[in-house]
Scaffold this active site. Structure first.
Site, PDB file in Angstrom:
ATOM      1  N   LYS A  75      16.940  13.028 -33.075  1.00 13.33           N
ATOM      2  CA  LYS A  75      16.940  14.132 -32.100  1.00 13.33           C
ATOM      3  C   LYS A  75      18.357  14.648 -31.875  1.00 13.33           C
ATOM      4  O   LYS A  75      18.599  15.859 -31.860  1.00 13.33           O
ATOM      5  CB  LYS A  75      16.380  13.606 -30.771  1.00 13.33           C
ATOM      6  CG  LYS A  75      15.235  14.422 -30.258  1.00 13.33           C
ATOM      7  CD  LYS A  75      14.654  13.840 -29.001  1.00 13.33           C
ATOM      8  CE  LYS A  75      13.138  13.984 -29.057  1.00 13.33           C
ATOM      9  NZ  LYS A  75      12.471  13.495 -27.880  1.00 13.33           N
ATOM     10  N   CYS A 107       1.648  15.126 -18.650  1.00 13.44           N
ATOM     11  CA  CYS A 107       1.837  14.987 -17.198  1.00 13.44           C
ATOM     12  C   CYS A 107       0.562  14.684 -16.418  1.00 13.44           C
ATOM     13  O   CYS A 107       0.450  13.618 -15.824  1.00 13.44           O
ATOM     14  CB  CYS A 107       2.503  16.236 -16.642  1.00 13.44           C
ATOM     15  SG  CYS A 107       4.224  16.345 -17.135  1.00 13.44           S
TER      16      CYS A 107
HETATM   17  P1  NAI Z   1       9.854  13.137 -23.603  1.00 15.49           P
HETATM   18  O1  NAI Z   1       9.154  11.911 -24.024  1.00 15.49           O
HETATM   19  O2  NAI Z   1       9.635  14.425 -24.323  1.00 15.49           O
HETATM   20  O3  NAI Z   1      11.431  12.890 -23.599  1.00 15.49           O
HETATM   21  C1  NAI Z   1      12.053  11.758 -23.112  1.00 15.49           C
HETATM   22  C2  NAI Z   1      13.329  11.543 -23.918  1.00 15.49           C
HETATM   23  O4  NAI Z   1      14.090  10.501 -23.317  1.00 15.49           O
HETATM   24  C3  NAI Z   1      13.092  11.120 -25.363  1.00 15.49           C
HETATM   25  O5  NAI Z   1      13.802  11.986 -26.224  1.00 15.49           O
HETATM   26  C4  NAI Z   1      13.638   9.679 -25.427  1.00 15.49           C
HETATM   27  O6  NAI Z   1      14.175   9.348 -26.689  1.00 15.49           O
HETATM   28  C5  NAI Z   1      14.695   9.726 -24.364  1.00 15.49           C
HETATM   29  N1  NAI Z   1      15.093   8.427 -23.791  1.00 15.49           N
HETATM   30  C6  NAI Z   1      14.324   7.387 -23.414  1.00 15.49           C
HETATM   31  N2  NAI Z   1      15.065   6.397 -22.882  1.00 15.49           N
HETATM   32  C7  NAI Z   1      16.359   6.817 -22.907  1.00 15.49           C
HETATM   33  C8  NAI Z   1      17.595   6.258 -22.489  1.00 15.49           C
HETATM   34  N3  NAI Z   1      17.676   5.051 -21.918  1.00 15.49           N
HETATM   35  N4  NAI Z   1      18.708   6.980 -22.692  1.00 15.49           N
HETATM   36  C9  NAI Z   1      18.662   8.199 -23.270  1.00 15.49           C
HETATM   37  N5  NAI Z   1      17.512   8.788 -23.677  1.00 15.49           N
HETATM   38  C10 NAI Z   1      16.375   8.107 -23.493  1.00 15.49           C
HETATM   39  O7  NAI Z   1       9.506  13.316 -22.039  1.00 15.49           O
HETATM   40  P2  NAI Z   1       9.324  14.676 -21.219  1.00 15.49           P
HETATM   41  O8  NAI Z   1       8.018  15.296 -21.523  1.00 15.49           O
HETATM   42  O9  NAI Z   1      10.553  15.485 -21.324  1.00 15.49           O
HETATM   43  O10 NAI Z   1       9.203  14.086 -19.735  1.00 15.49           O
HETATM   44  C11 NAI Z   1      10.314  13.501 -19.087  1.00 15.49           C
HETATM   45  C12 NAI Z   1       9.957  13.290 -17.628  1.00 15.49           C
HETATM   46  O11 NAI Z   1       9.740  14.557 -16.993  1.00 15.49           O
HETATM   47  C13 NAI Z   1       8.671  12.497 -17.397  1.00 15.49           C
HETATM   48  O12 NAI Z   1       8.809  11.728 -16.241  1.00 15.49           O
HETATM   49  C14 NAI Z   1       7.631  13.575 -17.161  1.00 15.49           C
HETATM   50  O13 NAI Z   1       6.570  13.121 -16.362  1.00 15.49           O
HETATM   51  C15 NAI Z   1       8.446  14.613 -16.414  1.00 15.49           C
HETATM   52  N6  NAI Z   1       7.944  15.970 -16.554  1.00 15.49           N
HETATM   53  C16 NAI Z   1       7.506  16.426 -17.775  1.00 15.49           C
HETATM   54  C17 NAI Z   1       7.058  17.727 -17.913  1.00 15.49           C
HETATM   55  C18 NAI Z   1       6.557  18.227 -19.227  1.00 15.49           C
HETATM   56  O14 NAI Z   1       5.963  19.310 -19.240  1.00 15.49           O
HETATM   57  N7  NAI Z   1       6.757  17.536 -20.339  1.00 15.49           N
HETATM   58  C19 NAI Z   1       7.040  18.652 -16.767  1.00 15.49           C
HETATM   59  C20 NAI Z   1       7.563  18.079 -15.547  1.00 15.49           C
HETATM   60  C21 NAI Z   1       7.978  16.787 -15.467  1.00 15.49           C
END
Ligand code: NAI
Length: 445
Positions: free
Chosen positions: A37, A271
């Site tokens: 990524k 979500c």
């Molecule tokens: P995602 O799974 O797409 O991205 C998470 C990222 O964090 C990944 O790239 C992963 O490699 C990285 N990661 C994990 N542990 C890490 C660490 N220790 N250090 C650095 N990077 C790390 O998740 P997404 O969809 O972006 O969701 C993130 C949060 O936002 C969740 O809590 C979700 O519920 C919330 N959320 C998501 C929405 C959506 O539409 N996807 C909308 C609103 C809130």
């Protein structure tokens, strides 16, 4: 306001969209543990499909305001704001899995050198920011919250498929913080970034209230969808009733509003399902019966069964039929297939004996291949998908599917039968030419 230095931990849908948007003005560094990524972002490419994101990343990389790294130490050196946007998936029992949040907090604590405001943006159950994130950072850094670093929870409300627009023009910004310095810093950042936003849309409250705002918002939106689906099942049993008309009549009431009243295959994505499961688990833990949340989830599961039952009722045996599944992503405008109803429908059709499924999606074929491998066929071309099919099931309302006309279905399919699981077609146009079964429209038995 001058340029600020922002570090965003987790470059997923939420983190990367925020990073690319903030980089229009500020210096932003994304930290992610996923090296592929990081490399993609630094090569000015989005690791997933989201309208407008590629262009923003390109301009951020070009201007030098956006970069990605695996090295949190370097990234936090001059950060004034540190956003945590890592995933918060469900455990098998539905409970929120905080392992990524804990590990991010741990890494921040180890790397923290100067005062910065740590903003928790991952969705978490109330109490997590204070009792888990803040505590871990204090333990690992030997520093004190409020004095040596700030802590806040600012929920993210963006919708995948509209994420850039939603980030650039949010309805509101909710700031959960206890410390005035933190609140003032964040108000300044957001007031400056959204100069047209009225003060009434910038709301401040306690950290825990802000955490609950996020869950309450998702529960309400998911409830609207399940409500529409419940009325849709009634509609299917009442002659002359169509859910599209019914919800138009309902949604024009200003107290209700028209959005999220589309009946269909139900909600999915990263979500609603996991957040509702987290609410159920959290509510039980604090002795509150989650009546509504459980009912919303139950109704949502039923939508999958109902779409599949339409197919079985029409086709009978599935093992000698070709079924075209139109849509794989959980909604149009994204390549995200997490908790997608389409994947559940494909699984269920296979369980019931379907051997010849061709799935079509303009953006999510690669993601689905990781799930189904060679068990099904794939195409990005809807016309190829319906060719010689015995049944076409619309599961995601991509515009590409709306353009298929009744003549196309009649001319290309072996047996012109369409199940409209997202109400994208006008039934009158299909009458007498193609058999069309619609969610929420009277079905003669
Ligand atoms: P995602 O799974 O797409 O991205 C998470 C990222 O964090 C990944 O790239 C992963 O490699 C990285 N990661 C994990 N542990 C890490 C660490 N220790 N250090 C650095 N990077 C790390 O998740 P997404 O969809 O972006 O969701 C993130 C949060 O936002 C969740 O809590 C979700 O519920 C919330 N959320 C998501 C929405 C959506 O539409 N996807 C909308 C609103 C809130």
């Amino acid at each position: 306001m001058s340029e600020r230095n922002i570090a965003i931990i987790g470059a997923g849908y939420v983190g990367l969209v925020a990073a690319a948007c903030f980089a229009k003005k500020h210096n932003v560094v994304c930290v992610d543990i996923d090296e592929d990524k990081v490399e993609l972002i630094n090569n000015a490419k989005a690791p997933f499909y989201e309208p407008g994101l590629d262009e923003l990343i390109k301009s951020g990389i070009k201007s030098g305001k956006l970069r990605a790294t695996n090295d949190i130490n370097g990234a936090l050196e001059s950060a004034e704001f540190i956003f945590i946007s890592v995933g918060t998936p469900s455990k098998d029992n539905g409970e929120i899995d905080l392992s990524y949040v804990k590990s991010a907090a741990h890494d921040i604590g180890k790397a923290l050198r100067n005062y910065a405001v740590v903003v928790q943006r991952s969705t978490v159950v109330p109490g997590t920011t204070r009792n888990v994130v803040k505590k871990i950072i204090e333990e690992q850094s030997g520093r004190k919250a409020d004095k040596d670093f700030g802590i806040a929870f600012v929920p993210e409300f963006l919708r995948e498929g509209n994420a850039v627009h939603d980030f650039m023009e949010p309805d509101r910004v909710v700031i959960g913080a206890d410390d005035d310095r933190v609140t003032d810093n964040l108000l300044e950042l957001y007031r400056d970034f959204y100069p047209k936003m009225p003060d009434s849309a910038l709301v401040t409250m306690s950290i825990e209230s802000a955490e609950l705002v996020k869950y309450a918002s998702n529960l309400f939106l998911a409830t609207k969808i399940s409500f529409a689906n419940e009325v849709a099942e009634l509609a299917e049993k009442i002659p002359n009733v169509d859910i599209v008309d019914v919800m138009r009549g309902v949604g024009l009431d200003k107290r209700i509003g028209p959005s999220y009243l589309g009946a269909g295959a139900g909600f999915g994505g990263s979500c609603f399902p996991k957040d509702l499961n987290a609410i159920v688990h959290f509510a039980r833990k604090i002795d509150v019966p989650p009546f509504i949340t459980e009912a919303v989830l139950k109704r949502n599961r039923r939508q999958i069964e109902r779409i599949v039952s339409f197919v079985v009722d029409q086709l009978g045996k599935l093992d000698d039929k070709r079924i075209a599944v139109l849509g794989l992503s959980f909604k149009p405008g994204t390549s995200d297939t997490r908790e997608s109803p389409a994947l559940k429908i494909v699984n269920e059709l296979m369980r019931l004996g379907a051997k010849d499924i061709i799935a079509c999606d303009p953006k999510a074929v690669d993601e689905a291949k990781r799930v189904f491998g060679e068990s099904i066929k794939y195409t990005e071309d809807p016309f190829e998908a319906i060719k010689n099919a015995d049944c076409a099931v619309v599961v995601t309302d991509w515009d590409e599917f709306k353009n298929i006309s009744p003549d196309d279905f009649a001319g290309l399919m072996r047996n012109p039968l369409v199940i409209d699981g997202r109400r994208i077609y006008q039934p009158e146009k299909f009458e007498g030419r193609v058999k069309l079964i619609c969610v929420g429209r009277y079905i003669q038995r």
